[in-house]
Write an enzyme that holds these catalytic residues in place. Structure first.
Site, short mmCIF file in Angstrom:
data_model
loop_
_atom_site.label_atom_id
_atom_site.label_comp_id
_atom_site.label_asym_id
_atom_site.label_seq_id
_atom_site.Cartn_x
_atom_site.Cartn_y
_atom_site.Cartn_z
N GLN A 35 9.60 -4.71 -0.10
CA GLN A 35 8.39 -4.68 0.72
C GLN A 35 7.60 -5.98 0.53
O GLN A 35 6.63 -6.23 1.22
CB GLN A 35 7.51 -3.50 0.31
CG GLN A 35 8.16 -2.15 0.50
CD GLN A 35 7.35 -1.05 -0.16
OE1 GLN A 35 6.38 -0.56 0.40
NE2 GLN A 35 7.71 -0.68 -1.36
N ASN A 36 8.05 -6.77 -0.45
CA ASN A 36 7.30 -7.99 -0.77
C ASN A 36 7.60 -9.09 0.22
O ASN A 36 8.74 -9.23 0.68
CB ASN A 36 7.65 -8.45 -2.19
CG ASN A 36 7.32 -7.39 -3.22
OD1 ASN A 36 6.55 -6.48 -2.93
ND2 ASN A 36 7.92 -7.48 -4.39
N ASP A 59 7.05 -12.24 -0.69
CA ASP A 59 7.39 -13.45 -1.46
C ASP A 59 8.91 -13.66 -1.42
O ASP A 59 9.64 -12.82 -0.89
CB ASP A 59 6.87 -13.33 -2.91
CG ASP A 59 7.54 -12.21 -3.69
OD1 ASP A 59 8.79 -12.16 -3.72
OD2 ASP A 59 6.82 -11.37 -4.29
N HIS A 65 8.91 -5.94 5.21
CA HIS A 65 7.54 -6.25 5.65
C HIS A 65 7.37 -7.74 5.96
O HIS A 65 6.24 -8.23 6.04
CB HIS A 65 6.51 -5.78 4.61
CG HIS A 65 6.41 -4.29 4.53
ND1 HIS A 65 5.83 -3.63 3.46
CD2 HIS A 65 6.82 -3.31 5.38
CE1 HIS A 65 5.89 -2.32 3.67
NE2 HIS A 65 6.49 -2.10 4.82
N GLY A 89 8.27 -0.64 -8.90
CA GLY A 89 6.96 -1.29 -8.70
C GLY A 89 6.35 -1.09 -7.34
O GLY A 89 5.75 -2.01 -6.80
N SER A 121 3.78 1.64 -5.08
CA SER A 121 2.83 2.75 -5.23
C SER A 121 3.21 3.96 -4.38
O SER A 121 2.61 5.02 -4.51
CB SER A 121 1.42 2.30 -4.87
OG SER A 121 1.42 1.81 -3.54
N ALA A 179 8.31 -3.61 -15.14
CA ALA A 179 9.58 -3.93 -14.49
C ALA A 179 10.39 -4.94 -15.30
O ALA A 179 11.61 -4.80 -15.43
CB ALA A 179 9.30 -4.48 -13.09
C1 BJW Z 1 4.19 -2.17 -11.79
C2 BJW Z 1 3.89 -3.34 -12.48
C3 BJW Z 1 4.86 -3.78 -13.37
C4 BJW Z 1 2.23 -2.96 -11.20
N1 BJW Z 1 5.99 -3.09 -13.51
N2 BJW Z 1 5.31 -1.50 -11.95
C5 BJW Z 1 -0.95 8.56 7.56
C6 BJW Z 1 0.10 9.14 6.87
C7 BJW Z 1 1.33 8.50 6.72
C8 BJW Z 1 1.54 7.25 7.28
C9 BJW Z 1 0.51 6.68 7.99
C10 BJW Z 1 -0.72 7.32 8.12
N3 BJW Z 1 -1.54 6.51 8.84
C11 BJW Z 1 -0.85 5.38 9.15
C12 BJW Z 1 0.40 5.48 8.64
C13 BJW Z 1 1.48 4.47 8.73
C14 BJW Z 1 1.21 3.28 7.85
C15 BJW Z 1 0.93 3.76 6.43
O1 BJW Z 1 1.85 4.05 5.67
N4 BJW Z 1 -0.33 3.82 6.04
C16 BJW Z 1 -0.71 4.32 4.71
C17 BJW Z 1 -1.64 3.35 4.02
C18 BJW Z 1 -1.32 5.67 4.91
N5 BJW Z 1 2.39 2.48 7.89
C19 BJW Z 1 2.56 1.54 8.81
O2 BJW Z 1 1.70 1.26 9.63
C20 BJW Z 1 3.90 0.86 8.85
N6 BJW Z 1 4.43 0.93 10.17
C21 BJW Z 1 4.70 2.09 10.75
O3 BJW Z 1 4.51 3.16 10.21
O4 BJW Z 1 5.20 1.92 12.01
C22 BJW Z 1 5.43 3.08 12.79
C23 BJW Z 1 6.86 3.46 12.80
C24 BJW Z 1 7.61 3.50 11.64
C25 BJW Z 1 8.91 3.90 11.67
C26 BJW Z 1 9.49 4.24 12.84
C27 BJW Z 1 8.75 4.20 14.02
C28 BJW Z 1 7.42 3.82 13.97
C29 BJW Z 1 3.78 -0.61 8.50
C30 BJW Z 1 3.36 -0.82 7.10
C31 BJW Z 1 3.14 -2.30 6.85
C32 BJW Z 1 2.61 -2.58 5.46
N7 BJW Z 1 2.23 -3.93 5.37
C33 BJW Z 1 1.74 -4.45 4.08
C34 BJW Z 1 1.30 -5.88 4.30
C35 BJW Z 1 2.51 -6.77 4.50
C36 BJW Z 1 2.16 -8.20 4.51
C37 BJW Z 1 1.41 -8.62 3.27
O5 BJW Z 1 1.98 -8.64 2.16
O6 BJW Z 1 0.26 -8.98 3.44
O7 BJW Z 1 2.80 -4.38 3.12
S1 BJW Z 1 0.46 -3.45 3.37
C38 BJW Z 1 0.99 -3.67 1.70
O8 BJW Z 1 1.38 -2.39 1.15
C39 BJW Z 1 2.26 -4.52 1.78
C40 BJW Z 1 3.13 -3.86 0.78
O9 BJW Z 1 4.48 -4.18 1.02
C41 BJW Z 1 2.81 -2.40 0.98
C42 BJW Z 1 3.21 -1.53 -0.17
O10 BJW Z 1 2.53 -1.86 -1.34
P1 BJW Z 1 3.29 -1.84 -2.72
O11 BJW Z 1 4.36 -2.87 -2.73
O12 BJW Z 1 3.71 -0.47 -3.05
O13 BJW Z 1 2.16 -2.40 -3.72
P2 BJW Z 1 0.93 -1.62 -4.41
O14 BJW Z 1 -0.03 -2.63 -4.84
O15 BJW Z 1 0.43 -0.54 -3.54
O16 BJW Z 1 1.58 -0.91 -5.67
C43 BJW Z 1 2.09 -1.66 -6.76
C44 BJW Z 1 2.74 -0.67 -7.74
O17 BJW Z 1 3.36 -1.41 -8.77
C45 BJW Z 1 1.74 0.29 -8.40
O18 BJW Z 1 2.25 1.59 -8.31
C46 BJW Z 1 1.68 -0.18 -9.85
O19 BJW Z 1 1.54 0.90 -10.77
C47 BJW Z 1 3.03 -0.82 -10.02
N8 BJW Z 1 3.08 -1.91 -10.98
N9 BJW Z 1 2.61 -3.76 -12.10
C48 BJW Z 1 6.15 -1.93 -12.81
N10 BJW Z 1 4.64 -4.90 -14.10
#
Ligand code: BJW
Length: 235
Positions: free
Chosen positions: A91-92, A94, A109, A177, A179, A220
Site C-alpha cells: 500500500q506504500n 515509496d 496505492h 505493518g 492498520s 517489522a
Molecule cells: C508497525 C511498525 C513497525 C508502525 N513494525 N508495524 C466505510 C467502510 C469501509 C470502506 C469505506 C468506508 N468509507 C469509504 C470507504 C472506502 C475507503 C476506505 O477504506 N476508507 C476507510 C478510511 C474507512 N477506501 C477507498 O476509498 C479506496 N478505494 C475504494 O474503496 O474504491 C472503491 C472500490 C474498491 C474496490 C472495488 C470497486 C470500488 C482507496 C483507498 C486509498 C488509500 N489511499 C492512501 C493514500 C495513498 C497515497 C499516499 O500515500 O498519500 O493510502 S490513505 C493511506 O492509508 C495510504 C495507505 O496506503 C493506507 C493504509 O495505511 P497503512 O499502510 O495501513 O498505514 P497506517 O499508518 O494506517 O498503519 C500503520 C501500521 O503499522 C499501524 O498498525 C502500526 O501499528 C504499524 N506499525 N510501525 C510493525 N516498526
C-alpha cells in the site's frame, strides 16, 4: 515449502526507514488528516496544498538517509529463494521494496516517483516537485496537467483483479505493518482460502487480527526476517 505466497505491506514496514505512518500519534501532516489531503476533492479544492504534501514526501523519500530496512531486505530474499508463486502487494507509495531487490511488487496505492497526466492517464517517472506551473513533458505549453500517481480515497486501487487471484490461491498470506482500516486492502485476508496460513506482523492489534492464524506483535525489522527464515525452512 508452500507453493503460493502473498504479502501485503503497509506504512509500518517503512517506519523504521524513517517514513512516518499515517495513523500513528504523529499521523497528522501540518495539522491535516490524511483523509483531508488524499482525496480527489481535496485536490480540486486546494491543489497547491496537495502538491505541497506530496512534494515534501517525495523530497524526503529521495533523501539519502532513507533506505530499505531489514524487513524490506528479508522480503526480497524470500522472493528470490521461493520456487513457487509470489506476489508482494504494497500500500506504500515509496520505492523501498524495489530498492531492496523485490521484483514482483504491486503498488496498489500508486507510486510517489511517478506523475500521471490528468487528461490521458499516461505515467512519467518523476523525481521533482509538481505544481500548477509544471509543464507536461510531451507538450510543454500545457501547464499543471500532472498529478501524483497515487490512489486517493474514493479512487479504485491498482491491480485488484491480480490481487484477488493471488489471494484466492495463497498458501501463505503475510500482512505486515498495516492498520487494516483502509479497504479494499484490509479485506484481502478474507479472500484467502481457509487452508491458507495467515500471519500478521504489527506493533499493535488491528481490527482484523482475529482473522489471522498468528498475530505477531513486534517491529517489522525484527519479526519479518524471522518469519522469512521460518517459511524458507518449511518442508
Ligand atoms: C508497525 C511498525 C513497525 C508502525 N513494525 N508495524 C466505510 C467502510 C469501509 C470502506 C469505506 C468506508 N468509507 C469509504 C470507504 C472506502 C475507503 C476506505 O477504506 N476508507 C476507510 C478510511 C474507512 N477506501 C477507498 O476509498 C479506496 N478505494 C475504494 O474503496 O474504491 C472503491 C472500490 C474498491 C474496490 C472495488 C470497486 C470500488 C482507496 C483507498 C486509498 C488509500 N489511499 C492512501 C493514500 C495513498 C497515497 C499516499 O500515500 O498519500 O493510502 S490513505 C493511506 O492509508 C495510504 C495507505 O496506503 C493506507 C493504509 O495505511 P497503512 O499502510 O495501513 O498505514 P497506517 O499508518 O494506517 O498503519 C500503520 C501500521 O503499522 C499501524 O498498525 C502500526 O501499528 C504499524 N506499525 N510501525 C510493525 N516498526
Amino acid at each position: 515449502m508452500p507453493k503460493s505466497i502473498l504479502v501485503l505491506t503497509g506504512a509500518g514496514i517503512s517506519a523504521e526507514s524513517g517514513i512516518p505512518t499515517f495513523r500513528g500519534s504523529d499521523g497528522l501532516w501540518e495539522g491535516h488528516r490524511i483523509e483531508d489531503v488524499a482525496t480527489p476533492e481535496a485536490f480540486s479544492r486546494n491543489p497547491v496544498l496537495v502538491h505541497q504534501f506530496y512534494n515534501q514526501r517525495r523530497r524526503k523519500l529521495l533523501d539519502p538517509s532513507i533506505q530499505p530496512n531489514a524487513a524490506h531486505v528479508a522480503l526480497a530474499k524470500l522472493e528470490a529463494a521461493h520456487q513457487g508463486d509470489f506476489l508482494l502487494v504494497t500500500q506504500n507509495i515509496d520505492d523501498l521494496h524495489q530498492r531492496a531487490g523485490s521484483r514482483k511488487v504491486l503498488a496498489m496505492h500508486g507510486q510517489l516517483l511517478k506523475a500521471r497526466c490528468r487528461d490521458t492517464g499516461k505515467l512519467f517517472d518523476w523525481r521533482e516537485d509538481l505544481s500548477l506551473e509544471t509543464p507536461h513533458p510531451l507538450a510543454t505549453t500545457r501547464l499543471g496537467r500532472l498529478r501524483p500517481h497515487v490512489v486517493w480515497f474514493g479512487e479504485i486501487p491498482i491491480g485488484l483483479e491480480l490481487i484477488q487471484e493471488a489471494a484466492q490461491s495463497a498458501d501463505i498470506f503475510l500482512a505486515i505493518g498495516t492498520s487494516a482500516v483502509v479497504y479494499p486492502a484490509a479485506g484481502i485476508v478474507e479472500a484467502t482460502p481457509a487452508s491458507c496460513l495467515k500471519i500478521e506482523i504489527n506493533l499493535a492489534a488491528t481490527p482484523t487480527s482475529s482473522v489471522f492464524d498468528r498475530s505477531i506483535r513486534g517491529s517489522a525489522s525484527i519479526e519479518v526476517p524471522k518469519i522469512v527464515e521460518e517459511i524458507l525452512s518449511m518442508p
